[in-house]
Design a protein around this motif. Structure first.
Motif, PDB file in Angstrom:
ATOM      1  N   GLY A 124      55.149 -12.857  12.102  1.00 46.61           N
ATOM      2  CA  GLY A 124      54.530 -12.541  13.781  1.00 46.61           C
ATOM      3  C   GLY A 124      53.018 -12.274  13.543  1.00 46.61           C
ATOM      4  N   GLN A 125      52.386 -12.422  12.388  1.00 47.70           N
ATOM      5  CA  GLN A 125      50.984 -12.253  12.621  1.00 47.70           C
ATOM      6  C   GLN A 125      50.262 -13.291  12.040  1.00 47.70           C
ATOM      7  N   THR A 126      49.155 -13.851  12.745  1.00 49.67           N
ATOM      8  CA  THR A 126      48.487 -14.982  12.004  1.00 49.67           C
ATOM      9  C   THR A 126      47.718 -14.811  11.117  1.00 49.67           C
ATOM     10  N   GLN A 127      47.572 -15.374  10.051  1.00 48.07           N
ATOM     11  CA  GLN A 127      46.751 -15.377   9.018  1.00 48.07           C
ATOM     12  C   GLN A 127      45.982 -16.497   8.416  1.00 48.07           C
ATOM     13  N   ILE A 128      45.143 -16.699   7.708  1.00 44.85           N
ATOM     14  CA  ILE A 128      44.476 -17.697   7.186  1.00 44.85           C
ATOM     15  C   ILE A 128      44.651 -17.568   5.741  1.00 44.85           C
ATOM     16  N   SER A 129      45.417 -18.675   4.830  1.00 41.16           N
ATOM     17  CA  SER A 129      45.598 -18.463   3.354  1.00 41.16           C
ATOM     18  C   SER A 129      44.524 -19.209   2.806  1.00 41.16           C
ATOM     19  N   VAL A 130      43.624 -18.321   2.081  1.00 40.35           N
ATOM     20  CA  VAL A 130      42.534 -18.889   1.549  1.00 40.35           C
ATOM     21  C   VAL A 130      42.547 -18.965  -0.285  1.00 40.35           C
ATOM     22  N   LYS A 131      42.184 -19.912  -0.685  1.00 38.71           N
ATOM     23  CA  LYS A 131      42.592 -20.049  -2.207  1.00 38.71           C
ATOM     24  C   LYS A 131      41.110 -20.116  -2.713  1.00 38.71           C
ATOM     25  N   ASN A 132      41.035 -19.968  -4.242  1.00 40.89           N
ATOM     26  CA  ASN A 132      39.904 -19.959  -4.971  1.00 40.89           C
ATOM     27  C   ASN A 132      38.842 -20.832  -4.619  1.00 40.89           C
ATOM     28  N   GLY A 133      37.700 -20.673  -4.240  1.00 39.66           N
ATOM     29  CA  GLY A 133      36.645 -21.457  -3.660  1.00 39.66           C
ATOM     30  C   GLY A 133      36.601 -21.779  -2.169  1.00 39.66           C
ATOM     31  N   GLY A 134      37.555 -21.346  -1.629  1.00 33.75           N
ATOM     32  CA  GLY A 134      37.514 -20.991   0.027  1.00 33.75           C
ATOM     33  C   GLY A 134      36.696 -19.974   0.675  1.00 33.75           C
ATOM     34  N   LEU A 135      35.842 -19.018  -0.159  1.00 30.56           N
ATOM     35  CA  LEU A 135      35.275 -18.192   0.467  1.00 30.56           C
ATOM     36  C   LEU A 135      33.684 -18.456   0.044  1.00 30.56           C
ATOM     37  N   THR A 136      32.981 -17.947   0.983  1.00 33.08           N
ATOM     38  CA  THR A 136      31.531 -17.835   0.854  1.00 33.08           C
ATOM     39  C   THR A 136      30.995 -16.621   1.600  1.00 33.08           C
ATOM     40  N   ILE A 137      30.317 -15.767   0.802  1.00 36.77           N
ATOM     41  CA  ILE A 137      29.705 -14.462   1.108  1.00 36.77           C
ATOM     42  C   ILE A 137      28.232 -14.859   1.525  1.00 36.77           C
ATOM     43  N   LEU A 138      27.859 -14.878   2.822  1.00 37.73           N
ATOM     44  CA  LEU A 138      26.707 -15.246   3.382  1.00 37.73           C
ATOM     45  C   LEU A 138      25.694 -14.156   3.242  1.00 37.73           C
ATOM     46  N   SER A 139      26.272 -12.802   3.547  1.00 37.22           N
ATOM     47  CA  SER A 139      25.582 -11.639   3.502  1.00 37.22           C
ATOM     48  C   SER A 139      26.141 -10.375   3.499  1.00 37.22           C
ATOM     49  N   SER A 140      25.707  -9.047   3.354  1.00 36.36           N
ATOM     50  CA  SER A 140      26.291  -8.016   3.077  1.00 36.36           C
ATOM     51  C   SER A 140      25.635  -6.928   3.811  1.00 36.36           C
ATOM     52  N   GLY A 141      26.397  -5.643   4.086  1.00 31.02           N
ATOM     53  CA  GLY A 141      25.944  -4.540   4.729  1.00 31.02           C
ATOM     54  C   GLY A 141      25.797  -4.490   6.170  1.00 31.02           C
ATOM     55  N   HIS A 142      26.601  -5.243   6.698  1.00 28.87           N
ATOM     56  CA  HIS A 142      26.865  -5.388   8.152  1.00 28.87           C
ATOM     57  C   HIS A 142      28.111  -4.276   8.689  1.00 28.87           C
ATOM     58  N   SER A 143      28.120  -3.924   9.941  1.00 29.94           N
ATOM     59  CA  SER A 143      29.101  -3.174  10.630  1.00 29.94           C
ATOM     60  C   SER A 143      29.449  -3.522  11.892  1.00 29.94           C
ATOM     61  N   LEU A 144      30.684  -3.142  12.140  1.00 28.64           N
ATOM     62  CA  LEU A 144      31.164  -3.358  13.277  1.00 28.64           C
ATOM     63  C   LEU A 144      31.665  -2.035  14.047  1.00 28.64           C
ATOM     64  N   PRO A 145      31.385  -1.843  15.382  1.00 26.06           N
ATOM     65  CA  PRO A 145      31.827  -0.704  15.895  1.00 26.06           C
ATOM     66  C   PRO A 145      33.412  -0.942  16.399  1.00 26.06           C
ATOM     67  N   ALA A 146      34.319  -0.114  16.303  1.00 23.15           N
ATOM     68  CA  ALA A 146      35.649  -0.044  16.607  1.00 23.15           C
ATOM     69  C   ALA A 146      35.768  -0.018  18.078  1.00 23.15           C
ATOM     70  N   ILE A 147      36.853  -0.754  18.491  1.00 21.66           N
ATOM     71  CA  ILE A 147      36.972  -0.717  20.187  1.00 21.66           C
ATOM     72  C   ILE A 147      37.627   0.528  20.273  1.00 21.66           C
ATOM     73  N   THR A 148      37.285   1.354  21.349  1.00 22.91           N
ATOM     74  CA  THR A 148      37.916   2.513  21.393  1.00 22.91           C
ATOM     75  C   THR A 148      38.630   2.733  22.869  1.00 22.91           C
ATOM     76  N   GLY A 149      39.359   3.458  23.074  1.00 22.46           N
ATOM     77  CA  GLY A 149      40.264   3.389  24.308  1.00 22.46           C
ATOM     78  C   GLY A 149      41.655   3.921  24.018  1.00 22.46           C
ATOM     79  N   VAL A 150      42.324   4.149  25.165  1.00 23.24           N
ATOM     80  CA  VAL A 150      43.863   4.065  24.825  1.00 23.24           C
ATOM     81  C   VAL A 150      44.353   2.638  24.722  1.00 23.24           C
ATOM     82  N   LEU A 151      45.141   2.824  23.500  1.00 25.10           N
ATOM     83  CA  LEU A 151      45.938   1.702  22.996  1.00 25.10           C
ATOM     84  C   LEU A 151      46.812   1.171  24.086  1.00 25.10           C
ATOM     85  N   PRO A 152      46.368  -0.099  24.429  1.00 28.95           N
ATOM     86  CA  PRO A 152      47.372  -0.622  25.455  1.00 28.95           C
ATOM     87  C   PRO A 152      48.815  -1.045  25.044  1.00 28.95           C
ATOM     88  N   GLU A 153      49.617  -0.728  26.237  1.00 24.18           N
ATOM     89  CA  GLU A 153      51.125  -0.896  25.913  1.00 24.18           C
ATOM     90  C   GLU A 153      51.603  -2.514  26.253  1.00 24.18           C
TER      91      GLU A 153
END
Length: 823
Positions: A124-153
């Motif tokens: 029931g969850q969408t995923q992407i299956s990535v094999k060796n060679g399917g990853l490129t790290i562009l840069s590091s040290g980034h952050s994302l704020p979490a979405i806050t609030g009452v979890l929807p029902e």
């Protein structure tokens, strides 16, 4: 028109994500055989439950928000940069899971990455299956704020957050912890209360089905970021979340201190920590904390006495190793803990585990401290060729040893037992300083309704300090058929009541009849029905009891809930009082020591995990919670009656004063008793009515006798006299209330009041003036045989002589002693 999900309209933005990234780092990718389509995460997720590009090769970019290089998830989540601050794609998620055992150890939180892989739906969850060679790290040290609030029902609103960082706020409550000790996960719900069992709140059927459908939309799971089974392959890893310091209990208030990932797993919306957690994780590093809701003892319920029900969860003093053929549930080192089948035992595997179980039960019962306690699921020792009460007496001995005194006693099994019984039974224990049994206990044996359940057990009690002015009460313990199995009329109909509902309705019906018989036997209307009814508050079996006049103390005093199943709280255990008796009760309380605690704390889960969760205390001593209720029985003793024409030393003085003390007579308004005055028929009816305890009786609106109008002083008593078959009146439809009662008629009244018992009168009369063919010869002979009369010194009975009030007092006194055995 674009649609903004309802919940996102109330999002509290905690930070903005910079679109400029510092530093670069690239890993060469292995060229693919053909170019993958480059899509945003939102385009991959789509706005439906499944991805619109499932099975396709795609390339996308995002910031790594969670990493599970260990623990079995074998992947990481990425989220579109800026998506937490600005909803570029209403209705579609901007986060996705990357399943990649090959690259999970190569990324860290804050990496901006491009991945190429195949899209799929996993549980029931969408995923992407990535094999060796399917990853490129562009840069590091980034952050994302979490979405806050009452979890929807709303399901679509949750779908729009799948794979994204969230931090739920508002009131949140733990609603289930069953899987916590094994899988490191537990369920939460918005609001201040856990979810309720539908049929504990609404009627079975359509209302219950609708209620439960709403329940399913509300709950969500907090997981541990791994696939570990902490009782099997992962048992050497300390289980997260649960422990003895701050126990994870249903009903506790939860607060999220760190962001989590909204995911979907095994049919439930699941929040994952951003990295695996375990029992080694510091509390400050866990995503959530919760309150400790434990209570050291039940609330005070007042009253002179108290009563409680306790399901002791297969307390078997006969352990599995004493029998042949037993199979066992084992600990992580394959040591036997509890019996799983193969023999009649249902409890501990050996003495060591029995003592662990017993220690918890003893701690609970001694702290519960009720005057009278009914027990369910205790061993029927007769099954093993032992005294039926052996396990019961073992428990009492352990309770007294822990208490340091002879605090408890057991109600012995009755002489008359069912022809066949289950391996578990019900029982009563009590505190002799507070309560005293009245007569022998009794099991309902003449019914087929309980062939698949434990038959009700009744015992009358009085207060240990009671005097003749005080009342008694009858307690009846029950353990109805469970919901787990049934066929035919007992099949689960899908109305929310489970299987075998028809059996439980029949059992409730027969219980009412048994209770009525106990009322008559003990001449009291004070009845308490209690135990494990295996029926929730609004279900059909309980309705049978309500309609019979029994009142639930659970609901009257808002006492709480005794059971938890499937993340829903409710009460299978009840204490009900007969209608008039309810006024004697002062309060009631459910002591939540069992159902809301993690099952990992049970003795049966000892050494399932490297963390020792067992403690010899009351918590999780069973799976049902005890309900305790307080009530009063004693009455203020009235001032002793003094009759001006009856003095000590007079014939029948003791009998006359006993009659007055019992409220059977109050004499005349001028303070006289008038001992030599005759007794008229109306007064005789009143005497017998009061002797029976002045039972509740609805006199008919239309008089049964033409000479006893509804406003007659003793109308109710005379109608009751007639309804009991003690009198039929005269042939012309009169009762003749003022006519004197002759001694022969008096004998007939006593005989009929006893139910006209089978009696063969002697061939030769015992009295010289009573021929064998005289009216009421059998009744008078029965009166003599019971020791109620000896006649006169000259050998006469004088059957046609009116009975005097003093002699009537003597007859009632002897009848009460010799026939009713009330002394």
């Amino acid at each position: 028109m674009s649609y903004t999900p309802r919940w996102r309209r109330f999002i509290s933005v905690t930070a903005l994500v910079s679109a400029t990234f510092v530093g670069t780092s690239t890993l060469a990718t292995v060229p693919t055989a053909f170019a993958a389509e480059t899509l945003t995460i939102a385009e991959i997720q789509g706005t439906g439950e499944t991805s619109p590009v499932a099975s396709k090769e795609v390339t996308t970019t995002g910031i790594v928000t969670a990493v599970y290089a260990t623990g079995g998830l074998n992947g990481y989540f990425i989220q579109t940069e800026g998506s937490a601050s600005l909803d570029f794609t209403p209705g579609a998620s901007d986060g996705v899971f990357i399943y990649s055992p090959d690259t999970a150890s190569s990324v860290t939180h804050g990496d901006l990455v491009t991945v190429t892989g195949t899209v799929s739906e996993y549980k029931g969850q969408t995923q992407i299956s990535v094999k060796n060679g399917g990853l490129t790290i562009l840069s590091s040290g980034h952050s994302l704020p979490a979405i806050t609030g009452v979890l929807p029902e709303d399901a679509s609103a949750r779908e729009a957050l799948e794979g994204m960082l969230v931090q739920p706020t508002g009131s949140i409550t733990v609603t289930d912890n069953y899987g916590a000790n094994r899988y490191g996960s537990f369920s939460l719900v918005n609001g201040e209360k856990p979810l309720r069992t539908a049929t504990d709140v609404v009627a079975p059927g359509a209302a219950a089905i609708e209620y439960e459908a709403a329940n399913k939309a509300k709950a969500y799971v907090l997981d541990d970021g791994s696939t570990a089974d902490y009782t099997r392959g992962g048992s050497s890893t300390p289980v997260p979340y649960i422990g003895t310091a701050t126990p994870l209990r249903v009903g506790a208030s939860a607060t999220f201190a760190k962001p989590v990932i909204m995911s979907f797993s095994f049919g439930a919306w699941t929040l994952q920590p951003t990295a695996p957690v375990s029992g080694k994780t510091a509390d400050s590093d866990l995503p959530v904390s919760w309150t400790n809701t434990r209570e050291a003892a039940p609330d005070a319920v007042g009253g002179e006495l108290s009563i409680s029900s306790f399901n002791v969860l297969n307390y078997f003093s006969t352990t599995g190793d004493e029998l042949t053929g037993c199979k066992y549930y084992t600990d992580r080192e394959k040591n036997p803990i509890t019996v799983s089948g193969g023999c009649d035992a249902r409890g501990a595997a050996n003495q060591e585990n029995f003592e662990r179980q017993q220690a918890k039960i003893v701690a609970a019962i001694n702290t519960l401290d009720a005057s009278v306690i009914s027990l369910e699921e205790i061993e029927n020792s007769a099954v093993f060729g032992k005294d039926r009460d052996e396990a019961l007496n073992t428990l009492v001995a352990a309770l007294n040893a822990a208490a340091g005194s002879e605090k408890w006693a057991a109600v012995a099994s009755p002489e008359k037992l069912p022809s066949s019984e289950d391996v578990i039974r019900t029982a009563f224990i009590y505190q002799p300083t507070e309560a005293t049994p009245v007569g022998e206990s009794e099991i309902l044996t003449d019914t087929a309704a309980f062939n698949n359940a434990r038959k009700p057990l009744a015992q009358a009690f009085k207060a240990s300090t009671a005097d003749d002015n005080d009342e008694i009460f009858v307690a009846i313990v029950n353990h109805f058929k469970s919901k787990g199995s049934g066929s035919g009329v007992n099949a689960d109909s899908g109305d929310g009541q489970g299987a075998s509902n028809a059996s439980r309705v029949a059992q409730a019906t027969d219980l009412v009849k048994f209770a009525e018989a106990q009322e008559a036997k003990h001449k009291t209307q004070n009845v308490v029905l209690l135990g494990d009814f295996n029926a929730y508050t609004q279900e059909d079996p309980m309705q049978v009891l309500y309609k019979a006049g029994y009142v639930s103390l659970d609901t009257t005093f808002d006492a709480g809930h005794t059971y938890l199943y499937g993340g829903r709280t409710g009460s299978l255990d009840h204490v009900l009082a007969s209608g008039d008796f309810i006024d004697n009760f002062t309060d009631a309380d459910v002591w939540n020591i069992n159902s809301v605690e993690s099952i990992g704390l049970e003795y049966s889960r000892f050494n399932n995990n490297v963390t020792n969760l067992y403690a010899p205390n009351a918590y999780r001593s069973s799976d049902h919670d005890p309900l305790i209720a307080g009530f009063n029985l004693s009455k203020e003793n009235p001032a002793p009656l003094v009759f001006t024409d009856v003095v000590e030393g007079d014939q029948f003085y003791t009998e006359i004063m006993w009659l007055a003390q019992r409220g059977i007579t109050a004499g005349w308004a001028d303070g006289t008793f008038r001992p030599v005055m005759g007794v008229d028929r109306a007064t005789m009816a009143a005497f017998f009515y009061r002797l029976a305890g002045s039972p509740k009786f609805d006199a008919p609106a239309t008089p049964s006798f033409s000479d006893v109008p509804v406003d007659h002083q003793f109308y109710t008593e005379i109608e009751w006299f007639y309804a009991q078959g003690i009198t039929t009146g005269w042939g012309e439809g009169t009762f003749r209330p003022d006519a004197p009662v002759n001694r022969n008629s008096m004998a007939a009244f006593f005989y009929r009041c006893t139910g006209s018992p089978l009696y063969v009168a002697p061939v030769n009369s015992s009295f010289v003036d009573l021929p064998e063919r005289a009216p009421f010869y059998k009744e008078i002979s029965w009166l003599r045989a019971q020791g109620i009369t000896t006649g006169w010194a000259d050998g006469t009975y004088r059957p046609y002589q009116p009975i005097e009030r003093a002699a009537m007092a003597a007859f009632i006194y002897r009848y009460s002693d010799n026939v009713l055995n009330e002394f």
